[in-house]
Design a protein around this motif. Structure first.
Motif, short mmCIF file in Angstrom:
data_model
loop_
_atom_site.label_atom_id
_atom_site.label_comp_id
_atom_site.label_asym_id
_atom_site.label_seq_id
_atom_site.Cartn_x
_atom_site.Cartn_y
_atom_site.Cartn_z
N LEU A 189 0.82 -1.21 0.00
CA LEU A 189 0.00 0.00 0.00
C LEU A 189 0.86 1.26 0.00
O LEU A 189 0.50 2.27 -0.61
N ALA A 190 1.98 1.20 0.69
CA ALA A 190 2.86 2.37 0.78
C ALA A 190 3.53 2.69 -0.55
O ALA A 190 3.66 3.86 -0.92
N TYR A 191 3.93 1.64 -1.29
CA TYR A 191 4.75 1.86 -2.49
C TYR A 191 4.00 1.71 -3.81
O TYR A 191 4.47 2.23 -4.83
N PHE A 192 2.87 1.04 -3.82
CA PHE A 192 2.21 0.76 -5.09
C PHE A 192 0.80 1.34 -5.19
O PHE A 192 0.01 0.92 -6.02
N THR A 193 0.48 2.28 -4.32
CA THR A 193 -0.76 3.03 -4.46
C THR A 193 -0.41 4.51 -4.46
O THR A 193 0.62 4.91 -3.93
N LYS A 194 -1.29 5.30 -5.06
CA LYS A 194 -1.06 6.75 -5.09
C LYS A 194 -2.36 7.49 -4.83
O LYS A 194 -3.45 6.89 -4.86
N LYS A 195 -2.24 8.76 -4.59
CA LYS A 195 -3.40 9.59 -4.24
C LYS A 195 -4.49 9.51 -5.29
O LYS A 195 -5.68 9.47 -4.97
N GLU A 196 -4.07 9.46 -6.55
CA GLU A 196 -5.03 9.45 -7.66
C GLU A 196 -5.93 8.20 -7.65
O GLU A 196 -7.03 8.23 -8.20
N ASP A 197 -5.46 7.13 -7.03
CA ASP A 197 -6.25 5.89 -6.98
C ASP A 197 -7.54 6.06 -6.19
O ASP A 197 -8.49 5.28 -6.34
N PHE A 198 -7.58 7.08 -5.32
CA PHE A 198 -8.73 7.25 -4.42
C PHE A 198 -9.47 8.57 -4.62
O PHE A 198 -10.42 8.84 -3.89
N GLN A 199 -9.06 9.38 -5.57
CA GLN A 199 -9.61 10.72 -5.71
C GLN A 199 -11.09 10.76 -6.10
O GLN A 199 -11.80 11.70 -5.80
N GLN A 200 -11.57 9.73 -6.81
CA GLN A 200 -12.96 9.72 -7.25
C GLN A 200 -13.90 9.05 -6.24
O GLN A 200 -15.08 8.89 -6.50
N ILE A 201 -13.35 8.68 -5.09
CA ILE A 201 -14.13 7.98 -4.08
C ILE A 201 -14.64 8.97 -3.05
O ILE A 201 -13.89 9.83 -2.57
N ASN A 202 -15.91 8.87 -2.69
CA ASN A 202 -16.44 9.73 -1.63
C ASN A 202 -17.47 8.97 -0.80
O ASN A 202 -17.72 7.84 -1.02
#
Length: 202
Positions: A189-202
């Motif tokens: 999760l620390a190295y292979f995810t980024k902020k953009e992966d969650f930006q459309q989630i609310n």
């Protein structure tokens, strides 16, 4: 560079110190109090923290094990703080940051005589943080991490079940499997995810 890889470096140092602790552990386990050395099948990680080993000898592993727990807890605390910045929902981000990272203080206290109560407190806070992370991962397109989060939580819950039910035969093994799966998930999760992966989630 150091800041970027602080989680990985902290975990590596933690594991090295814990491995050194196992080499210095005098002996004694849940199945044989007179055994010599650390038995990976029958000794708990917590056996490394006591002032005395299970066989009654002065525990020369203690210094190394406590050092390992300091780096382990600090690394995971950094993870929760950094991962919370990827979550767009403020309330959830704060839970991950403060409950997840704050729980790492109690995780370190597992290495003290407060061990039993701290397992409950630390595990509860860790699971809350990981539950929030899992919800956002499940809503994302990170399909591999969806499975990894679910597996990690199931292993964690089953390990706690064995501990709570007093089913100790396989608990030392499950404890180490839980340790390994949790570290693998945190690093992933620390190295292979980024902020953009969650930006459309609310």
């Amino acid at each position: 560079m150091l800041k970027k890889h602080s989680i990985l470096l902290g975990i590596i140092i933690s594991l090295l110190l814990l491995f050194i602790a196992t080499w210095n552990y005098p002996g004694g386990s849940q199945v044989d109090k007179n055994s010599v050395g650390y038995d990976w099948k029958n000794n708990y990680i917590s056996n490394l923290f006591g002032k005395n080993a299970v066989n009654g000898s002065d525990n020369s592993a203690r210094f190394w094990a406590i050092g390992g727990m300091i780096f382990f807890s600090a690394s995971f605390a950094i993870f929760f703080v950094e991962f919370s910045k990827k979550i767009p929902v403020k309330g959830a981000s704060k839970v991950i940051k403060y409950v997840g990272a704050g729980g790492m203080f109690f995780t370190f206290l597992i290495a003290t005589p407060l061990h039993d109560i701290m397992i409950i407190v630390a595990s509860t806070m860790f699971l809350i943080g990981m539950f929030y992370i899992t919800v956002f991962v499940l809503k994302s397109r990170l399909h591999l991490f969806k499975w990894l989060c679910i597996v990690c939580l199931l292993v964690f819950y089953y390990t706690l079940y064995l501990y709570g039910s007093g089913s100790l035969k396989y608990l030392p093994i499950m404890q180490k499997i839980n340790f390994a799966t949790t570290i693998a998930l945190i690093l992933g999760l620390a190295y292979f995810t980024k902020k953009e992966d969650f930006q459309q989630i609310n």
